[in-house]
Scaffold this motif. Sequence first.
Motif, PDB file in Angstrom:
ATOM      1  N   UNK B  37      18.973  18.123  -0.585  1.00  0.00           N
ATOM      2  CA  UNK B  37      19.277  17.290   0.570  1.00  0.00           C
ATOM      3  C   UNK B  37      19.112  18.128   1.824  1.00  0.00           C
ATOM      4  N   UNK B  39      20.185  18.324   5.932  1.00  0.00           N
ATOM      5  CA  UNK B  39      21.117  17.826   6.945  1.00  0.00           C
ATOM      6  C   UNK B  39      20.759  18.433   8.289  1.00  0.00           C
ATOM      7  N   UNK B  43      23.359  15.378  11.587  1.00  0.00           N
ATOM      8  CA  UNK B  43      24.392  15.237  10.544  1.00  0.00           C
ATOM      9  C   UNK B  43      23.988  14.333   9.398  1.00  0.00           C
ATOM     10  N   UNK B  44      22.959  13.536   9.588  1.00  0.00           N
ATOM     11  CA  UNK B  44      22.558  12.605   8.532  1.00  0.00           C
ATOM     12  C   UNK B  44      22.031  13.369   7.332  1.00  0.00           C
ATOM     13  N   UNK B  45      22.578  13.113   6.171  1.00  0.00           N
ATOM     14  CA  UNK B  45      22.101  13.733   4.937  1.00  0.00           C
ATOM     15  C   UNK B  45      20.878  12.954   4.457  1.00  0.00           C
ATOM     16  N   UNK B  47      17.775  12.751   1.594  1.00  0.00           N
ATOM     17  CA  UNK B  47      17.264  13.235   0.316  1.00  0.00           C
ATOM     18  C   UNK B  47      15.853  13.757   0.507  1.00  0.00           C
ATOM     19  N   UNK B  89      20.203  22.215   7.714  1.00  0.00           N
ATOM     20  CA  UNK B  89      20.967  22.768   6.598  1.00  0.00           C
ATOM     21  C   UNK B  89      20.412  22.108   5.338  1.00  0.00           C
ATOM     22  N   UNK B  91      20.945  21.492   1.258  1.00  0.00           N
ATOM     23  CA  UNK B  91      21.909  21.547   0.165  1.00  0.00           C
ATOM     24  C   UNK B  91      21.215  21.277  -1.160  1.00  0.00           C
ATOM     25  N   UNK B 104      27.643  19.905  -5.017  1.00  0.00           N
ATOM     26  CA  UNK B 104      26.779  20.495  -4.000  1.00  0.00           C
ATOM     27  C   UNK B 104      26.972  22.000  -3.908  1.00  0.00           C
ATOM     28  N   UNK B 106      26.768  25.370  -1.276  1.00  0.00           N
ATOM     29  CA  UNK B 106      27.328  25.543   0.065  1.00  0.00           C
ATOM     30  C   UNK B 106      26.278  25.425   1.165  1.00  0.00           C
ATOM     31  N   UNK B 109      21.201  27.469   5.780  1.00  0.00           N
ATOM     32  CA  UNK B 109      20.788  27.047   7.125  1.00  0.00           C
ATOM     33  C   UNK B 109      19.396  27.618   7.398  1.00  0.00           C
TER      34      UNK B 109
END
Lengths: 117, 114
Positions: B37, B39, B43-45, B47, B89, B91, B104, B106, B109
């Motif tokens: 994922x 981000x 902030x929107x995650x 896929x 970021x 994940x 998930x 951590x 970045x």
Amino acid sequence: GAGVSQSPSNKVTEKGKDVELRCDPISGHTALYWYRQSLGQGLEFLIYFQGNSAPDKSGLPSDRFSAERTGGSVSTLTIQRTQQEDSAVYLCASSPWTAGGYQETQYFGPGTRLLVL
Amino acid sequence: AQTVTQSQPEMSVQEAETVTLSCTYDTSENNYYLFWYKQPPSRQMILVIRQEAYKQQNATENRFSVNFQKAAKSFSLKISDSQLGDTAMYFCAFMKLQDDKIIFGKGTRLHILP
């Protein structure tokens, strides 16, 4: 809209107050999740709803946290007597349930940034 | 219990370069899904890519591809011809088949430099 929506996008509250965060999942998605993301951290699972089954609350950090999902659609996450450590981004996700009974990919909303002063 | 480890907290690469983000996981399961994922600052995650463990072929999605090594429990993400919009970021995540929760890492970045 076609995606998961959350409101409010930002919330500032005073310590000790209650807050409600709302999530509108994608239409037709039977599963709904709440996560918490603290500053610079990964996602922490909070609670999961699947259809009419009892929710999985195993991730809720304390009894100040609760969530409900009305009519199998909209969900509200409530935090009572907020503390400063509750400050985080709260993300909601939804996913469909396939005909084979498998959980599908989760689609995330934009999140609510909560700041407790 | 399943765990997901991303050993690179932060990375920077020049625009147009190729970058690989590492992810390892621990599980005793044989059937599961793996995800990457993204981000961004919004902030929107989002896929990026998904891999089913029973598929030997590595998943690809345009400039994004994975190197899935099931025996080594490794699931790295390769971004080719990186673009400024890839700054985010990232994940890595794991989910057992027929399970409810995604686990998930951590996050890493990633900065794409002009």
